[in-house]
Motif scaffolding. Structure first.
Motif, PDB file in Angstrom:
ATOM      1  N   GLY A  66       0.829  -1.193   0.000  1.00 61.96           N
ATOM      2  CA  GLY A  66       0.000   0.000   0.000  1.00 61.96           C
ATOM      3  C   GLY A  66       0.860   1.239   0.000  1.00 61.96           C
ATOM      4  O   GLY A  66       1.984   1.241  -0.516  1.00 61.96           O
ATOM      5  N   TYR A  67       0.373   2.321   0.599  1.00 60.33           N
ATOM      6  CA  TYR A  67       1.113   3.574   0.685  1.00 60.33           C
ATOM      7  C   TYR A  67       1.721   3.663   2.076  1.00 60.33           C
ATOM      8  O   TYR A  67       1.017   3.815   3.067  1.00 60.33           O
ATOM      9  N   HIS A  68       3.043   3.500   2.179  1.00 63.09           N
ATOM     10  CA  HIS A  68       3.762   3.443   3.445  1.00 63.09           C
ATOM     11  C   HIS A  68       3.257   2.305   4.339  1.00 63.09           C
ATOM     12  O   HIS A  68       3.371   2.374   5.564  1.00 63.09           O
ATOM     13  N   GLU A  69       2.725   1.247   3.733  1.00 64.66           N
ATOM     14  CA  GLU A  69       2.193   0.148   4.531  1.00 64.66           C
ATOM     15  C   GLU A  69       1.957  -1.095   3.679  1.00 64.66           C
ATOM     16  O   GLU A  69       2.019  -1.053   2.439  1.00 64.66           O
ATOM     17  N   LEU A  70       1.677  -2.190   4.380  1.00 64.11           N
ATOM     18  CA  LEU A  70       1.134  -3.395   3.762  1.00 64.11           C
ATOM     19  C   LEU A  70      -0.299  -3.543   4.230  1.00 64.11           C
ATOM     20  O   LEU A  70      -0.625  -3.239   5.381  1.00 64.11           O
ATOM     21  N   THR A  71      -1.154  -4.008   3.335  1.00 62.73           N
ATOM     22  CA  THR A  71      -2.511  -4.355   3.742  1.00 62.73           C
ATOM     23  C   THR A  71      -2.661  -5.865   3.618  1.00 62.73           C
ATOM     24  O   THR A  71      -2.203  -6.471   2.645  1.00 62.73           O
ATOM     25  N   LEU A 108     -10.507  -6.912   4.841  1.00 64.34           N
ATOM     26  CA  LEU A 108      -9.229  -6.401   5.317  1.00 64.34           C
ATOM     27  C   LEU A 108      -8.976  -6.913   6.732  1.00 64.34           C
ATOM     28  O   LEU A 108      -9.732  -6.618   7.663  1.00 64.34           O
ATOM     29  N   ALA A 109      -7.901  -7.685   6.905  1.00 66.68           N
ATOM     30  CA  ALA A 109      -7.605  -8.281   8.207  1.00 66.68           C
ATOM     31  C   ALA A 109      -6.810  -7.330   9.096  1.00 66.68           C
ATOM     32  O   ALA A 109      -7.099  -7.180  10.279  1.00 66.68           O
ATOM     33  N   ARG A 110      -5.806  -6.677   8.540  1.00 64.92           N
ATOM     34  CA  ARG A 110      -4.999  -5.735   9.308  1.00 64.92           C
ATOM     35  C   ARG A 110      -4.093  -4.942   8.379  1.00 64.92           C
ATOM     36  O   ARG A 110      -3.998  -5.234   7.179  1.00 64.92           O
ATOM     37  N   ARG A 111      -3.414  -3.957   8.959  1.00 61.02           N
ATOM     38  CA  ARG A 111      -2.505  -3.108   8.202  1.00 61.02           C
ATOM     39  C   ARG A 111      -1.162  -3.064   8.929  1.00 61.02           C
ATOM     40  O   ARG A 111      -1.113  -2.993  10.157  1.00 61.02           O
ATOM     41  N   ILE A 112      -0.074  -3.100   8.167  1.00 64.30           N
ATOM     42  CA  ILE A 112       1.271  -3.071   8.735  1.00 64.30           C
ATOM     43  C   ILE A 112       1.947  -1.787   8.251  1.00 64.30           C
ATOM     44  O   ILE A 112       2.334  -1.684   7.079  1.00 64.30           O
ATOM     45  N   PRO A 113       2.089  -0.777   9.115  1.00 67.71           N
ATOM     46  CA  PRO A 113       2.627   0.526   8.704  1.00 67.71           C
ATOM     47  C   PRO A 113       4.140   0.635   8.880  1.00 67.71           C
ATOM     48  O   PRO A 113       4.837  -0.370   9.072  1.00 67.71           O
TER      49      PRO A 113
END
Length: 448
Positions: free
Chosen positions: A167-172, A181-186
């Motif tokens: 993603g943008y500065h992250e993983l989705t 959507l389970a979670r986001r990794i920033p």
């Protein structure tokens, strides 16, 4: 070039040392290394060392260039050529050349650091500036995206239940069963270009960066989502990463034309391979880890002996950028795809082409599973190629834009038919397919 300090400059330097002595300590890592990286390394780095002088590490910074002048004097009262060159008013001597002079506050930092003894406050003076500088903590990504991000990197979780995309500065992270959507990794680079799990499935290596500005590889503890550290940094984006089978070593390919092998446990650089003349787009290991292959925008693909880095073969048959590579199970053949709209199969022994498969559009990457090869293409589709006869056996159609990334659900390699295939495209669409018959399972725009 003048090799002396004027009396006025000596007085200025001594006065600055006295005035700055009471100021807070200047850190090489925090203050000086970023100045050197941004303003000096382009002309005084490992690949290009104007005047025989390098600044790409603290150890190199202390070594005199061709002039013989001492860059950083051991005694702060003695002249330091580095300080003289960044502070002098003569535009023909001042550094950086053909550019505005450094701001006064940055020159003052260098003066203060030298006055305090020019000490190194990192762990290893041989480390490159990019690794010495403390890694940034990125701002949190937006809660909701206004536009989808091109899906340039995707992978499945080790248990096969989730799909991870950049993603943008992250993983989705998305649940494969219902596309939720389970979670986001920033706390990652601006754009994500490559993902690779460690052999034990606990650590996810993320190749990322900001185009034309910086690149890095961040290691993420997948269970917690915590960034464990930064193991590689470059002055342009990291385009591909690949763990060497059965080892903690990882190959890192970047747009600064570099190819590096790094031990993710010790953080030591095992080897740097300077073989390509342009972006290194793709990298892959052989199944046994004995060979390494890379593909580049310089229109070549190259094979190396993994233990030594020795160049074994260089293939230049594409005539266009190479974007995907793989070593076949026999270690005798390589397949590569790219901007010439073809898959090339060639021999390690003599770099001669033995087969060619028209793709109809640019091949972006390759995914090899046993004797099948999956290629995402710019023509809004994926193709499956049987390596036994070098023929396309299936087409996966449905994307509305260039297909850029691909991943297959983990499982028994000898029987991939029951697994899912994930593909991501430039418009942000993520699609899941049945590998066996190319049947679409579900699709969605992968943005929060």
């Amino acid at each position: 070039m003048n090799h002396y300090l004027s009396a006025a400059f000596v007085l200025l330097s001594l006065a600055a040392q006295s005035a700055l002595a009471a100021e807070p300590t200047v850190s090489f890592r925090q203050d000086i290394a970023p100045i050197l990286l941004e303003n000096c390394q382009a002309c005084h780095g490992a690949k290009k060392a104007e005047g025989g002088y390098r600044v790409d590490s603290y150890a190199e910074l202390l070594k005199a260039g061709d002039s013989g002048e001492i860059p950083i004097a051991e005694d702060p009262n003695d002249p330091s050529e580095l300080l003289r060159r960044i502070a002098c008013e003569d535009e023909f001597e001042r550094m950086p050349p053909e550019s505005d002079p450094l701001p006064a506050d940055k020159i003052a930092l260098v003066q203060q650091w030298i006055a305090a003894g020019g000490k190194f406050d990192g762990d290893n003076p041989e480390q490159t500036l990019g690794l010495v500088i403390p890694p940034p903590t990125y701002a949190a990504p937006p809660e909701k995206y206004t536009h989808a991000v091109p899906l340039t990197a995707i992978t499945f979780s080790p248990d096969g239940k989730q799909v991870i995309v950049g993603g943008y500065h992250e993983l989705t992270v998305w649940n494969a069963e219902d596309a939720t959507l389970a979670r986001r990794i920033p706390n990652l680079g601006q754009r994500i270009f490559a993902l690779s799990f460690s052999p034990d499935g606990e650590t996810l290596a993320v190749g990322c960066g900001e185009a034309g500005q910086s690149g890095e590889v961040r290691l993420v503890n997948f269970a917690s989502g915590e960034v464990k550290g930064v193991i590689a940094r470059t002055n342009d984006v990291v385009l591909d990463v690949a763990f060497r089978p059965g080892t903690p070593e990882i190959a890192v390919a970047a747009a600064d034309s570099s190819l590096r092998i790094i031990n993710t446990q010790t953080l030591a650089e095992v080897r740097a391979i300077a073989s390509h003349a342009d972006w290194v787009n793709a990298v892959a290991w052989s199944d046994d880890g004995s060979l390494l292959v890379s593909g580049s925008r310089d229109k070549s693909a190259k094979v190396y002996q993994a233990e030594t880095g020795e160049l074994l073969a260089s293939y230049v048959g594409h005539g266009a950028a190479v974007r995907g590579v793989s070593v076949l199970p026999d270690n005798k053949h390589i397949v590569s795809v790219g901007a010439d709209n073809k898959l090339h199969r060639w021999q390690v022994a003599d770099a001669k082409k033995v087969a060619e498969v028209p793709l109809g559009s640019e091949g972006q990457k390759v995914l090899r599973v046993a004797n099948d090869l999956f290629v995402p293409c710019a023509g809004q589709r994926l193709v499956r190629i049987n390596l036994a006869d070098n023929k396309i056996t299936q087409e996966y159609k449905g994307h509305g834009d260039w297909v850029l990334a691909i991943a297959q659900q983990p499982g028994e390699v000898t029987d991939p038919s029951g697994r899912l295939l994930a593909s991501g495209s430039f418009d942000g669409e993520l699609r899941l397919w049945k590998v066996s018959d190319a049947t679409p399972v579900r699709n969605w725009i992968a943005k929060p």
